[in-house]
Design a protein around this motif. Structure first.
Motif, PDB file in Angstrom:
ATOM      1  N   ILE A   1      -5.833  -2.710 -11.691  1.00  0.00           N
ATOM      2  CA  ILE A   1      -6.431  -1.425 -12.022  1.00  0.00           C
ATOM      3  C   ILE A   1      -7.743  -1.752 -12.718  1.00  0.00           C
ATOM      4  N   VAL A   2      -8.834  -1.232 -12.196  1.00  0.00           N
ATOM      5  CA  VAL A   2     -10.143  -1.493 -12.776  1.00  0.00           C
ATOM      6  C   VAL A   2     -10.687  -0.175 -13.320  1.00  0.00           C
ATOM      7  N   GLY A   3     -11.060  -0.197 -14.595  1.00  0.00           N
ATOM      8  CA  GLY A   3     -11.614   0.986 -15.241  1.00  0.00           C
ATOM      9  C   GLY A   3     -12.801   0.613 -16.107  1.00  0.00           C
ATOM     10  N   ARG A   4     -13.499   1.605 -16.573  1.00  0.00           N
ATOM     11  CA  ARG A   4     -14.665   1.373 -17.431  1.00  0.00           C
ATOM     12  C   ARG A   4     -14.222   1.156 -18.874  1.00  0.00           C
TER      13      ARG A   4
ATOM     14  N   TYR B   1       0.839  -1.205   0.000  1.00  0.00           N
ATOM     15  CA  TYR B   1       0.000   0.000   0.000  1.00  0.00           C
ATOM     16  C   TYR B   1       0.874   1.256   0.000  1.00  0.00           C
ATOM     17  N   GLY B   2       1.950   1.219   0.770  1.00  0.00           N
ATOM     18  CA  GLY B   2       2.847   2.363   0.849  1.00  0.00           C
ATOM     19  C   GLY B   2       3.472   2.728  -0.487  1.00  0.00           C
ATOM     20  N   VAL B   3       3.866   1.728  -1.269  1.00  0.00           N
ATOM     21  CA  VAL B   3       4.435   2.004  -2.591  1.00  0.00           C
ATOM     22  C   VAL B   3       3.389   2.632  -3.503  1.00  0.00           C
ATOM     23  N   LEU B   4       2.167   2.108  -3.446  1.00  0.00           N
ATOM     24  CA  LEU B   4       1.099   2.608  -4.317  1.00  0.00           C
ATOM     25  C   LEU B   4       0.664   4.027  -3.966  1.00  0.00           C
ATOM     26  N   THR B   5       0.856   4.434  -2.721  1.00  0.00           N
ATOM     27  CA  THR B   5       0.348   5.734  -2.277  1.00  0.00           C
ATOM     28  C   THR B   5       1.437   6.723  -1.873  1.00  0.00           C
TER      29      THR B   5
ATOM     30  N   TYR C   1      -1.170   7.917  -7.761  1.00  0.00           N
ATOM     31  CA  TYR C   1      -2.193   8.127  -6.741  1.00  0.00           C
ATOM     32  C   TYR C   1      -3.210   9.179  -7.184  1.00  0.00           C
ATOM     33  N   LYS C   2      -2.730  10.281  -7.731  1.00  0.00           N
ATOM     34  CA  LYS C   2      -3.636  11.329  -8.217  1.00  0.00           C
ATOM     35  C   LYS C   2      -4.425  10.843  -9.427  1.00  0.00           C
ATOM     36  N   ASN C   3      -3.747  10.129 -10.345  1.00  0.00           N
ATOM     37  CA  ASN C   3      -4.409   9.660 -11.569  1.00  0.00           C
ATOM     38  C   ASN C   3      -5.493   8.617 -11.291  1.00  0.00           C
ATOM     39  N   ILE C   4      -5.358   7.902 -10.178  1.00  0.00           N
ATOM     40  CA  ILE C   4      -6.355   6.893  -9.814  1.00  0.00           C
ATOM     41  C   ILE C   4      -7.407   7.507  -8.885  1.00  0.00           C
ATOM     42  N   GLY C   5      -7.255   8.779  -8.588  1.00  0.00           N
ATOM     43  CA  GLY C   5      -8.217   9.480  -7.742  1.00  0.00           C
ATOM     44  C   GLY C   5      -8.123   9.106  -6.271  1.00  0.00           C
ATOM     45  N   GLY C   6      -6.953   8.551  -5.859  1.00  0.00           N
ATOM     46  CA  GLY C   6      -6.780   8.156  -4.466  1.00  0.00           C
ATOM     47  C   GLY C   6      -7.503   6.876  -4.093  1.00  0.00           C
ATOM     48  N   ARG C   7      -8.078   6.190  -5.079  1.00  0.00           N
ATOM     49  CA  ARG C   7      -8.859   4.977  -4.814  1.00  0.00           C
ATOM     50  C   ARG C   7      -7.952   3.751  -4.861  1.00  0.00           C
TER      51      ARG C   7
ATOM     52  N   CYS D   1      -7.840   1.040  -7.825  1.00  0.00           N
ATOM     53  CA  CYS D   1      -6.762   0.061  -7.703  1.00  0.00           C
ATOM     54  C   CYS D   1      -7.029  -0.801  -6.483  1.00  0.00           C
ATOM     55  N   VAL D   2      -6.991  -2.118  -6.672  1.00  0.00           N
ATOM     56  CA  VAL D   2      -7.102  -3.066  -5.566  1.00  0.00           C
ATOM     57  C   VAL D   2      -5.921  -4.022  -5.644  1.00  0.00           C
ATOM     58  N   TYR D   3      -5.514  -4.531  -4.499  1.00  0.00           N
ATOM     59  CA  TYR D   3      -4.412  -5.492  -4.476  1.00  0.00           C
ATOM     60  C   TYR D   3      -4.749  -6.614  -3.504  1.00  0.00           C
ATOM     61  N   GLU D   4      -4.197  -7.794  -3.777  1.00  0.00           N
ATOM     62  CA  GLU D   4      -4.404  -8.937  -2.887  1.00  0.00           C
ATOM     63  C   GLU D   4      -3.215  -9.872  -2.966  1.00  0.00           C
TER      64      GLU D   4
END
Length: 140
Positions: free
Chosen positions: A71-74, A10-14, A23-29, A44-47
């Motif tokens: 990364i999930v988008g429409r 999470y730290g790397v992603l944010t 982080y800004k491009n994904i809207g902080g999600r 963005c989700v991770y597991e």
């Protein structure tokens, strides 16, 4: 699953929250998959999808944890937009390390597979697989 390693991912992603950052491009999600990511896209989700723990000399443990970062988008946003976000994830993790992982020496990140894009109904998903290696020093 090691919570400290989850937190390192999470730290790397944010870490970079400046203009033009992932982080800004994904809207902080950004969230772990077991949370409710919501339905605002992109997100963005991770597991954690794999784990190998090897005992080392002196009672230490080497953790090798595999994560899928998605990364999930429409569909209407286009594969290129989702792919660019996936490429950003690759750039964030490629050769990076985090020296602040509680109870571990540090976490070293390696890309296992790049940004593969799949379509499901009206959603596109770019998946990046990341390997995290860290030696557990305390908290055993």
């Amino acid at each position: 699953m090691a919570k400290a390693i989850d937190e390192a991912v999470y730290g790397v992603l944010t870490a970079d929250k400046g203009g033009g950052s992932f982080y800004k491009n994904i809207g902080g999600r950004v969230s772990a998959i077991y949370g409710d990511p919501g339905d605002v896209y992109p997100l963005c989700v991770y597991e954690q999808t794999g784990s190998d723990i090897t005992p080392l000399f002196g009672g230490k443990l080497m953790h090798r944890e595999t994560y899928d970062v998605r990364i999930v988008g429409r569909w209407e946003d286009g594969a290129a937009a989702v792919g660019e976000l996936g490429d950003s994830v690759v750039a964030l993790f490629n050769g990076s390390s985090d020296a602040t992982v509680t109870d571990y020496d540090k976490a070293t990140f390696t890309i296992v597979s790049g940004s593969d894009i799949d379509r499901s109904d009206d959603l596109l998903t770019a998946t990046v697989q990341v390997m995290v290696e860290a030696t557990q020093l305390t908290g055993l």
